[in-house]
Enzyme design. Structure first.
Site, PDB file in Angstrom:
ATOM      1  N   HIS A 170      30.352 -30.435   6.891  1.00 20.32           N
ATOM      2  CA  HIS A 170      31.220 -29.392   6.357  1.00 20.32           C
ATOM      3  C   HIS A 170      31.289 -29.505   4.845  1.00 20.32           C
ATOM      4  O   HIS A 170      31.383 -30.614   4.332  1.00 20.32           O
ATOM      5  CB  HIS A 170      32.637 -29.548   6.923  1.00 20.32           C
ATOM      6  CG  HIS A 170      33.602 -28.558   6.346  1.00 20.32           C
ATOM      7  ND1 HIS A 170      33.633 -27.248   6.747  1.00 20.32           N
ATOM      8  CD2 HIS A 170      34.541 -28.696   5.369  1.00 20.32           C
ATOM      9  CE1 HIS A 170      34.560 -26.613   6.048  1.00 20.32           C
ATOM     10  NE2 HIS A 170      35.125 -27.469   5.208  1.00 20.32           N
ATOM     11  N   HIS A 207       2.609 -20.758  10.208  1.00 20.35           N
ATOM     12  CA  HIS A 207       2.907 -21.994  10.932  1.00 20.35           C
ATOM     13  C   HIS A 207       2.305 -21.992  12.327  1.00 20.35           C
ATOM     14  O   HIS A 207       2.016 -23.049  12.880  1.00 20.35           O
ATOM     15  CB  HIS A 207       4.423 -22.248  10.966  1.00 20.35           C
ATOM     16  CG  HIS A 207       5.241 -21.015  11.168  1.00 20.35           C
ATOM     17  ND1 HIS A 207       5.501 -20.127  10.161  1.00 20.35           N
ATOM     18  CD2 HIS A 207       5.838 -20.502  12.260  1.00 20.35           C
ATOM     19  CE1 HIS A 207       6.235 -19.125  10.612  1.00 20.35           C
ATOM     20  NE2 HIS A 207       6.444 -19.323  11.898  1.00 20.35           N
TER      21      HIS A 207
HETATM   22  P1  FAD Z   1      -6.222 -16.456   6.852  1.00 25.73           P
HETATM   23  O1  FAD Z   1      -5.114 -17.060   6.084  1.00 25.73           O
HETATM   24  O2  FAD Z   1      -6.401 -14.993   6.811  1.00 25.73           O
HETATM   25  O3  FAD Z   1      -7.533 -17.173   6.332  1.00 25.73           O
HETATM   26  C1  FAD Z   1      -8.808 -16.794   6.745  1.00 25.73           C
HETATM   27  C2  FAD Z   1      -9.803 -17.193   5.680  1.00 25.73           C
HETATM   28  O4  FAD Z   1     -11.108 -17.067   6.233  1.00 25.73           O
HETATM   29  C3  FAD Z   1      -9.781 -16.294   4.457  1.00 25.73           C
HETATM   30  O5  FAD Z   1      -9.617 -17.073   3.285  1.00 25.73           O
HETATM   31  C4  FAD Z   1     -11.154 -15.600   4.457  1.00 25.73           C
HETATM   32  O6  FAD Z   1     -11.688 -15.433   3.149  1.00 25.73           O
HETATM   33  C5  FAD Z   1     -11.988 -16.602   5.235  1.00 25.73           C
HETATM   34  N1  FAD Z   1     -13.133 -16.017   5.936  1.00 25.73           N
HETATM   35  C6  FAD Z   1     -13.133 -14.997   6.832  1.00 25.73           C
HETATM   36  N2  FAD Z   1     -14.378 -14.799   7.320  1.00 25.73           N
HETATM   37  C7  FAD Z   1     -15.171 -15.705   6.707  1.00 25.73           C
HETATM   38  C8  FAD Z   1     -16.550 -15.996   6.796  1.00 25.73           C
HETATM   39  N3  FAD Z   1     -17.380 -15.333   7.623  1.00 25.73           N
HETATM   40  N4  FAD Z   1     -17.044 -16.995   6.026  1.00 25.73           N
HETATM   41  C9  FAD Z   1     -16.228 -17.697   5.183  1.00 25.73           C
HETATM   42  N5  FAD Z   1     -14.914 -17.472   5.070  1.00 25.73           N
HETATM   43  C10 FAD Z   1     -14.390 -16.481   5.823  1.00 25.73           C
HETATM   44  N6  FAD Z   1       3.141 -15.822   7.446  1.00 25.73           N
HETATM   45  C11 FAD Z   1       4.206 -16.653   7.492  1.00 25.73           C
HETATM   46  O7  FAD Z   1       4.304 -17.479   8.403  1.00 25.73           O
HETATM   47  N7  FAD Z   1       5.195 -16.583   6.539  1.00 25.73           N
HETATM   48  C12 FAD Z   1       5.158 -15.682   5.532  1.00 25.73           C
HETATM   49  O8  FAD Z   1       6.062 -15.650   4.701  1.00 25.73           O
HETATM   50  C13 FAD Z   1       4.058 -14.786   5.472  1.00 25.73           C
HETATM   51  N8  FAD Z   1       3.978 -13.879   4.483  1.00 25.73           N
HETATM   52  C14 FAD Z   1       2.898 -13.043   4.436  1.00 25.73           C
HETATM   53  C15 FAD Z   1       2.861 -12.086   3.418  1.00 25.73           C
HETATM   54  C16 FAD Z   1       1.800 -11.216   3.340  1.00 25.73           C
HETATM   55  C17 FAD Z   1       1.771 -10.190   2.228  1.00 25.73           C
HETATM   56  C18 FAD Z   1       0.728 -11.307   4.281  1.00 25.73           C
HETATM   57  C19 FAD Z   1      -0.448 -10.383   4.177  1.00 25.73           C
HETATM   58  C20 FAD Z   1       0.759 -12.260   5.287  1.00 25.73           C
HETATM   59  C21 FAD Z   1       1.853 -13.127   5.385  1.00 25.73           C
HETATM   60  N9  FAD Z   1       1.956 -14.078   6.403  1.00 25.73           N
HETATM   61  C22 FAD Z   1       3.041 -14.894   6.469  1.00 25.73           C
HETATM   62  C23 FAD Z   1       0.906 -14.226   7.434  1.00 25.73           C
HETATM   63  C24 FAD Z   1      -0.015 -15.404   7.108  1.00 25.73           C
HETATM   64  O9  FAD Z   1      -0.566 -15.213   5.830  1.00 25.73           O
HETATM   65  C25 FAD Z   1      -1.119 -15.509   8.152  1.00 25.73           C
HETATM   66  O10 FAD Z   1      -0.552 -15.581   9.442  1.00 25.73           O
HETATM   67  C26 FAD Z   1      -1.969 -16.738   7.927  1.00 25.73           C
HETATM   68  O11 FAD Z   1      -2.542 -16.729   6.645  1.00 25.73           O
HETATM   69  C27 FAD Z   1      -3.085 -16.819   8.986  1.00 25.73           C
HETATM   70  O12 FAD Z   1      -3.887 -17.921   8.747  1.00 25.73           O
HETATM   71  P2  FAD Z   1      -5.404 -17.968   9.223  1.00 25.73           P
HETATM   72  O13 FAD Z   1      -5.906 -19.317   8.829  1.00 25.73           O
HETATM   73  O14 FAD Z   1      -5.514 -17.568  10.629  1.00 25.73           O
HETATM   74  O15 FAD Z   1      -6.165 -16.841   8.398  1.00 25.73           O
END
Ligand code: FAD
Ligand code: NAI
Length: 465
Positions: free
Chosen positions: A444, A321
């Site tokens: 409640h 989030h």
């Molecule tokens: P990401 O979701 O990591 O996405 C980045 C994307 O960029 C990936 O798909 C990757 O393939 C792509 N990418 C990277 N480099 C390149 C490139 N050069 N070219 C093309 N594509 C690229 N958070 C919560 O709030 N609640 C939860 O319940 C929760 N549970 C989790 C459980 C687990 C097991 C894990 C590992 C994480 C969890 N998280 C949770 C954390 C959450 O998943 C991350 O905070 C969130 O996904 C971050 O989002 P993001 O968009 O920054 O990056």
């Protein structure tokens, strides 16, 4: 002529895909580059969603074998069909990742399939799985490349016996003994999943307490409940090495004393680190901080004009989030709006049983900052709905500033804490006082009455205790 976009986003996780949709809604010609075969990033594919699907299924399994008799519900023999449980999880993931594809089509966001590299400000090269590449031009480039598991030096992840969260979400049988390295979000959530399904789980944590970023009282209470359910904890302990034999792994532990521990599977969950490999940041001169995170200002701008970054790859909690809020805020800023993210009102939830949820300052942070505060606490044992549901574990704790009564932090351990925290987040967002929550009429019998009572307790006038 290369294709030209107003906004190109690298990474289609919650930061990137939400930024893409919002940018497109605002009228920008938008593309999102993603190398994974499906959209949604870590969260939808290997993070929040599959872990919560398994937490839900494993809780049902545990409940069927444990709690239903107390409700007068007799079930026959309870048996586990792990294949179906995993199949359900995969289906939930596919439904949601396809949902993001639908949203891209609906909002006319182009998904450019492949690995994105910034060749220069305003220029991104996308290389597909077949090696073919195309160059595109963009007025604004947003890096949303996310994070990856932090490795433990000297310990190789094979995703079969020594696993990261990704392998742990796809084990093909219940390990007899699972050792989890790291008593944080992943270790406790995935440790809970496999414990409920029958594994003997030991958590090895380097600090003397679990969930270090949360209010200490929550960690202590959570550890007590998990220990009662059979989870073992080795605190103040490090793994010095893992010996691998065909039938079992042997962990050498260093703590108050040296000892060893055997396991069938070891989960390494000691945190996540920003993922920036292959983005070409060095060549373009994008600055990183000492933790490898992309440095940004309050408007998510890097040191290179026209290049921005959001989500796990920048500072702040690594949460879905948080990344999504940043995606919206940045897209709106590119459109000239003054949107910002209130980092003091970002909830954090651990989806164990009971759940743990927090927003705002912890008691330890207030003490360190010498802020004067009052505490209101209310236990779920005194909440009628918790009694009817049969889940009375935990409490609500509200920290309010002395004098102004402003809510500074709310910390909940208990049934459905992750849903209950939303009221506290709204209170923080609106700058509410504990008195505001105390004067708000709560239905409640609901669990949310515990929040009202904790707010009354700040002023020493809780009714039901
Ligand atoms: P990401 O979701 O990591 O996405 C980045 C994307 O960029 C990936 O798909 C990757 O393939 C792509 N990418 C990277 N480099 C390149 C490139 N050069 N070219 C093309 N594509 C690229 N958070 C919560 O709030 N609640 C939860 O319940 C929760 N549970 C989790 C459980 C687990 C097991 C894990 C590992 C994480 C969890 N998280 C949770 C954390 C959450 O998943 C991350 O905070 C969130 O996904 C971050 O989002 P993001 O968009 O920054 O990056
Ligand atoms: P974490 O930061 O939550 O916990 C890591 C734990 O490992 C800490 O307690 C730390 O003290 C400990 N540790 C560090 N080095 C160690 C070592 N060498 N030996 C033993 N213990 C060690 O990290 P985790 O659990 O890997 O999760 C990564 C991130 O993913 C979380 O911080 C969170 O941002 C996100 N996440 C969020 C979830 C949610 O919102 N419910 C669920 C899962 C992950």
């Amino acid at each position: 002529m290369p294709d030209r976009y107003d906004v190109v986003i690298i990474g289609a996780g919650p930061g990137g895909y939400v930024a893409a949709i919002r940018a497109a809604q605002l009228g920008f010609k938008t593309a999102c580059v993603e190398s994974r075969g499906s959209l949604g990033g870590t969260c939808l594919n290997i993070g929040c969603i599959p872990s919560k699907a398994l937490l839900q299924s494993s809780e049902k399994f545990a409940e069927a074998g444990r709690d239903l008799a107390e409700h007068g519900v007799k079930v026959g023999e309870v048996a586990l069909d792990l294949g179906s449980m995993m199949g359900r999880k995969d289906k939930v993931v596919t439904t949601l990742t396809r949902g993001v594809e639908f949203l891209f089509r609906k909002n006319k966001v182009d998904w450019l399939k492949g690995k994105g590299r910034i060749a220069a400000p305003g220029r991104v090269v996308v290389t597909g799985a077949d090696g073919a590449s195309q160059e595109i031009e963009a007025t604004s480039i947003i890096i949303a490349s996310g994070s990856e598991s932090t490795p433990l030096p000297g310990i190789e992840i094979d995703e079969k016996r020594i696993v990261s969260s990704t392998g742990c979400l796809a084990l093909d049988r219940v390990p007899e003994r699972l050792v989890v390295i790291g008593g944080g979000y992943i270790g406790l959530e995935l440790g809970s999943v496999w414990q409920r399904l029958g594994a003997k789980v030991t958590v090895v944590e380097v600090l003397d307490h679990i969930v270090p970023n949360m209010d200490r009282e929550l960690g202590t209470a959570l550890q007590r409940v998990l220990a009662r359910s059979g989870m073992e904890f080795k605190l103040g302990t490090k793994v010095a090495g893992i010996g691998e034999a065909p039938e079992r792994l042997t962990l050498e532990l260093e703590g108050a004393e040296r000892q060893s521990l055997t396991a069938e599977v070891v989960l390494v969950a000691i945190g996540r680190r920003p993922y920036t490999a292959g983005l070409g940041l060095e060549a373009v001169g994008v600055a990183l901080d000492e933790h490898g995170r992309i440095t940004v200002d309050d408007g998510f701008a890097t040191n290179i004009p026209g290049i921005y970054a959001i989500g796990d790859v920048i500072r702040g909690p690594m949460l879905e989030h948080k990344a999504a809020e940043e995606g919206v805020a940045l897209a709106e800023r590119l459109a000239g709006q003054k949107t910002s993210v209130d980092y003091d009102a970002i909830p954090a939830v651990i989806y164990t049983w009971p759940e743990v949820a927090s927003v705002g300052k912890t008691e330890e942070e207030l003490k360190a900052a010498a802020v004067s505060y009052r505490v209101g606490k209310f236990p779920f044992t005194a909440n009628p709905r918790a009694r009817t549901n049969g889940y009375t574990e935990g409490f609500v704790k509200i920290l309010a500033e002395s004098g102004t009564d402003r809510v500074l932090g709310v910390h909940i351990i208990g049934p459905d804490a992750g849903t209950l925290i939303a009221e506290a987040v709204l209170a923080k967002e609106f700058g509410a006082s504990a008195e505001d929550i105390a004067r708000t009429c709560h239905a409640h019998p609901t669990l949310s009455e515990a929040l009202k009572e904790a707010a009354l307790a700040v002023d020493g006038r809780a009714i039901h205790i």
